[in-house]
Each structure stands twice: as structure tokens, then as C-alpha cells.
Design a protein around this motif. Sequence first.
Motif, PDB file in Angstrom:
ATOM      1  N   ALA A  54       0.695  -1.504  -0.135  1.00  0.00           N
ATOM      2  CA  ALA A  54      -0.346  -0.699   0.234  1.00  0.00           C
ATOM      3  C   ALA A  54       0.892   1.274  -0.190  1.00  0.00           C
ATOM      4  O   ALA A  54       2.005   0.873   0.789  1.00  0.00           O
ATOM      5  CB  ALA A  54      -0.838   0.359   1.301  1.00  0.00           C
ATOM      6  N   PHE A  55       0.747   2.787  -0.941  1.00  0.00           N
ATOM      7  CA  PHE A  55       1.262   3.192  -1.108  1.00  0.00           C
ATOM      8  C   PHE A  55       0.647   4.233   0.386  1.00  0.00           C
ATOM      9  O   PHE A  55      -0.183   4.253   0.626  1.00  0.00           O
ATOM     10  CB  PHE A  55       0.737   3.456  -2.264  1.00  0.00           C
ATOM     11  N   ARG A  56       2.042   5.136   1.062  1.00  0.00           N
ATOM     12  CA  ARG A  56       0.990   5.805   2.379  1.00  0.00           C
ATOM     13  C   ARG A  56       2.058   7.504   1.653  1.00  0.00           C
ATOM     14  O   ARG A  56       2.799   7.560   1.184  1.00  0.00           O
ATOM     15  CB  ARG A  56       2.007   5.282   3.380  1.00  0.00           C
ATOM     16  N   SER A  57       0.934   7.789   1.037  1.00  0.00           N
ATOM     17  CA  SER A  57       1.694   9.633   0.237  1.00  0.00           C
ATOM     18  C   SER A  57       2.036  10.778   1.870  1.00  0.00           C
ATOM     19  O   SER A  57       2.688  10.637   1.684  1.00  0.00           O
ATOM     20  CB  SER A  57       0.110   9.673  -0.276  1.00  0.00           C
ATOM     21  N   GLY A  58       1.557  10.130   3.256  1.00  0.00           N
ATOM     22  CA  GLY A  58       2.364  10.440   4.093  1.00  0.00           C
ATOM     23  C   GLY A  58       1.940  12.047   4.480  1.00  0.00           C
ATOM     24  O   GLY A  58       0.888  12.624   3.498  1.00  0.00           O
ATOM     25  N   GLY A  59       1.974  12.494   5.180  1.00  0.00           N
ATOM     26  CA  GLY A  59       1.845  14.109   5.842  1.00  0.00           C
ATOM     27  C   GLY A  59       0.700  14.526   5.941  1.00  0.00           C
ATOM     28  O   GLY A  59      -0.233  15.248   6.520  1.00  0.00           O
ATOM     29  N   ASP A  60      -0.957  13.462   6.029  1.00  0.00           N
ATOM     30  CA  ASP A  60      -1.604  13.880   6.804  1.00  0.00           C
ATOM     31  C   ASP A  60      -2.068  13.096   7.818  1.00  0.00           C
ATOM     32  O   ASP A  60      -2.568  11.948   7.950  1.00  0.00           O
ATOM     33  CB  ASP A  60      -3.011  14.420   5.409  1.00  0.00           C
TER      34      ASP A  60
END
Length: 393
Positions: A54-60
Motif C-alpha cells: 500500500a502506498f502511503r502518501s504521508g503528511g496528512d
Amino acid sequence: MTRSVWLKADSAVGNWEKRKKRITAGIEAGVDWVLVDDTDVERVRDLGDVNIAAFRSGGDADRLEEHSQQDVSSDAVIVGKNGEGDGSVSLPEDFSGSADISALRRSDDAANGAYIRILDENYEAFAEEAAKTADHTIVIGEDWQIIPLENLIARIGEETELVAGVTTAKEAQTAYETLEIGADAVLLDTDDPSEIHKTVEVRDELERETLDLTWAEVTSVERAGSADRVCVDTGKLLDHDEGMLVGSMSRGLFFVHAETADSPYVASRPFRVNAGAVHAYVRTPGGETKYLSELESGDEVQIVNRNGKTREAVVGRAKIEQRPMFRIEAEVETEDGTDRIETLLQNAETIKVPTPDDRKAVTDLSAGDEILVYYEQTARHFGEAIDEKIIEK
């Protein structure tokens, strides 16, 4: 080395229906992993049994908390998308000190994989550093593909699973073979089901053994009374030149053809090999053996053709019945002279073995005939080859 196929199916592919179609095609073809956004993990679980990254875009922080349960259920968490890995965020200045996966994680301690587009030599260096702590390092070549991959293969070693981005099965073949070591895996980005199948076939072909088969001279064929014999029925249809390797002695296994030929009395059964008595060995994937008596539904056996090319087949049924048998003895030329090998096969016209001209039923075999065997001067313990002297009579 075990190779694997990853299939890219994140939001960049399109809407969910398009992603779903791609993922379904991948699961049906036999891909090992699908790479999706973290919000799609549970949807993929509903489609079938496959490893999920799973891609984790991060930051939120709010979004991460909202989907934390879904992220936990993925088999790998990949960071780098919408971040340093794809160029959305500038690279750290100090590659030697901070360009490991922790820089990609930001505040995400769950990440164990990095996604990096090789935009230039700085990103290549960044991928090399990220690989030191990442379980999976996914690299996507841009203008240059082969040279960065060669560099990373040479430098990374076994620190990580190196996953190379490809769009075709031909590119996958190249990635697997680069520097004669190759990438551990490929990340395939395509909607074409046939290309997905071809890529899986490339993976499977690289994993398979090619055996050096040899000719042995039959020295004796004699009736041996009745014994419990095993028909191995597989979940695959075997080709006309395919069969299994079986024998009473682990060092010398006889090639026995599948029942692919029609006869006036019995219909062909191209999924079946009438493999011999319960005591005999049968070769399995990975160079191991099992006793025929041990085989049961769900086990894997090795299929081989006359050229020594192998593939795997799952056992659907092992059928044991008492039948009249032949004892077949043959001699093999070795470095030290000749060696005697033997096996028991059912006395029936449907059991055939390869000969230089074509094949013969065991009922037609006689002393002086040449038949195809696999010979290795090694002993076996619980199916595994060992360096030990064992006498088999």
C-alpha cells in the motif's frame, strides 16, 4: 533466487473500476503482489488472495488515522509517492546521512518499502541509500533504464528486494537478466491481461530447472507380481512429450510419460502419470523427492519433457490400487564406469517410456533398449540430497 511479479494498480491507473479490472487480471494470472493506495487495501482483499503493498502518501495525520486499520492489513507499506521518491518533495541534501528510508517515512514508522523514480543520478544515489533499510525498494527508470538498474544491482546486493518498473514482459525479461543477476522482482504497469500473463510466464520460466537427462540401457524386464501402484493425477494437462521422474533408487529416476496417447481400448488421460509402486521416489520442485505413497491432493510434483525442461503441477489425486508389475533394471554410464538402477512399473500397455526413436510401452520393452533417465550421484535423506554414502539394492 526467487523472482516475483508486482502489479501497479494505484490511483494513477484510473478510477476504481479500471483498477479493479487490472487487479482481477493480475490475480487470475498469478502475480505475487499488487501495489495500490492505502484506501484500496480492503477492496483488494475482497477480490482474491494476493500480497498487497500500500502506498502511503504521508503528511496528512487525519487521513492516516482514518485509514490506519486498512494500512495494518496490507503486507507492505510503501512510501515515496507524492514525496521525495517521485520528486514531489526535494531530496535531502545530505545523502550519506539522511537519505535512507527514514527520510521517506517522514512521521510514518510503519513503512518498510520505498518507491523511487530514477530522474537523475541523485535519485539513483537516493535509492541506494534507501535500500539499506527498506525491505522492498521499487525503482522506476525514466529516460535511462538499464544503466541505473545495473548500478543498483551491483551496489545493493542482498540488502533489499529490488523491484524494477516495467511495462511489458520483454522489459521484465531484461530486468530479471541484467548483469546475469537481475532484479528480484518487477513492477508491471499495464492494463493488457495478455501482457500480465506473459510476464508471469517469464517469471515462472526463470524459476524452473532444466535437467540433464541421459540414456540408460535396459538390462532386464521381468514380472514382479502384484504391488500397490500409484497413479498421480495432476491439476494440469500434460503435453505429449511430458511426464514425471520416478524410480526405486533416488540416484536414478526413470522418465515415465503421461497418458496422453489414445488407444483402441482406453481414452487418453493427459493429466495422469501411472508412476509405479508406492515405495518409489518421484521428483518434486526444487530438486527434492517424495515417496509416491506420501503424495496427496495439494502437493506439487515436477513435470519434465524430453529436453529436460521442467514445470510444476499440483496433485489433484493420488490413486493407489493393486496391480501386476514389471521390475525394470537399467545401466547408466557414469564417470566411474556403469551403475545399475531399477524401478517397478505397472504391467500395462498405457505406461510408456521415451526411447531414441519415440516411446515404448513397458510391455514392449526388452534388454538392449535405451530409455531416458535422470541420474545424479547423490544420496537422499527425507527427500533432500546429502553428501553421504547410501547403498540401495
